[in-house]
Design an enzyme around this catalytic site. Sequence first.
Site, PDB file in Angstrom:
ATOM      1  N   CYS A 137       6.128   3.619   1.870  1.00 40.41           N
ATOM      2  CA  CYS A 137       5.233   2.728   2.589  1.00 40.41           C
ATOM      3  C   CYS A 137       4.990   1.443   1.802  1.00 40.41           C
ATOM      4  CB  CYS A 137       3.908   3.442   2.875  1.00 40.41           C
ATOM      5  SG  CYS A 137       2.770   2.407   3.791  1.00 40.41           S
TER       6      CYS A 137
ATOM      7  N   CYS B 195       1.478   0.068   2.090  1.00 40.57           N
ATOM      8  CA  CYS B 195       0.455   0.735   1.276  1.00 40.57           C
ATOM      9  C   CYS B 195       0.621   0.370  -0.195  1.00 40.57           C
ATOM     10  CB  CYS B 195       0.565   2.255   1.375  1.00 40.57           C
ATOM     11  SG  CYS B 195       0.944   2.882   2.994  1.00 40.57           S
ATOM     12  N   ASP B 196       1.852   0.373  -0.681  1.00 42.00           N
ATOM     13  CA  ASP B 196       2.070   0.312  -2.129  1.00 42.00           C
ATOM     14  C   ASP B 196       2.623  -1.023  -2.637  1.00 42.00           C
ATOM     15  OD1 ASP B 196       1.224   2.933  -2.181  1.00 42.00           O
ATOM     16  OD2 ASP B 196       3.249   3.716  -1.872  1.00 42.00           O
TER      17      ASP B 196
END
Length: 307
Positions: free
Chosen positions: A132, A135-136
């Site tokens: 992701c 997200c990261d």
Amino acid sequence: MERYDIIIVGGGPAGLTAALYCARAKLNTLVLEKKMPGGQILNTERIENCPGFDSISGLELAQRMEQHARKFGANIKLEEVKQILSERNAKVVKTAKDTYHAGAVILAAGGEPRWLDVSGEKEFLGKGVSYCALCDGPFFAEQTVAVVGGGDAAVQEAIYLSKFAQKIYLIHRRKNLRAKKELQEELFKNPKVEVIWDSVVENIEGKEIVEKLLLRNVKTGKNRPLEVSGVFVYIGFVPNSNLFNKNLQLDERGYIKTDYRMSTSVEGVYAAGDIRFQLAKQITNAMSDGTTAAIAAEAYLKEKGLV
Ligand code: NAP
């Protein structure tokens, strides 16, 4: 054992849309979601292609969808479904906590990203291995990262990562990308991205966190190390279609087969969203499937005298 008119497995856009339609039709509706309502949109920072919302965070859209379904009376429980059995005129849904009965079931459990299945992948999950970018990505500011895959997801996320990372290698196993032309053009224009063609990841190495990948050129057979701090894997998607696998017909990729009503091969069982094959895995497609499945399931319940 609680009985509902309809149980919806999965609380993403498909499941929550189905829940809204079922609840508004006055069906006693239960949504079973294993983590948190929203599904994959929870991993999306901004959504700009959901009509009516020119820009909204995935989290906010998920919360609005959940509140909307609850407002009309849908029950939503955070329980993981382990098994679904079909009995005469009743479906039995078993979770880790309880067993529920319903006249019909809508499977809207989405799927999971496909793993590379190489050494170091599990070991470094959350320590440089990610599925992701949204997200990261921010954790890799000014660092060098790799993205694996050649489809829309890999290309789109490589472009997104260029907001943060200093250098992005896109590693693809062939010499042509599968991604849409527009995305490819954007990728090739991006000075931070370098594509490594005809190559696969053999393993992921490091001490505590990812430090390098070992790549193999599939044409020459030669290996080369590639120093990176992170690797983002975007090589496809595995649908969560195995809860019912003995009787439920799947296609060759493991997606649930449906007809135009979202009916599956098991009577009274419907499928919606990413659990069935979609040309594009978009919120709007998931909502459309959820709508159709709910309307078809309601008609089925009435026809069978189950409501
Ligand atoms: P995809 O289109 O199936 O692409 C998967 C990519 O991973 C392919 O390039 C494939 O290579 C490669 N691959 C598969 N297994 C591999 C392995 N074991 N090792 C290395 N590479 C491997 O998957 P996706 O990109 O996740 O997209 C899925 C669907 O969502 C598509 O319909 C796509 O259009 C849609 N989507 C749309 C958008 C958008 O519109 N912006 C964004 C994301 C996703 P080959 O090409 O050689 O098979």
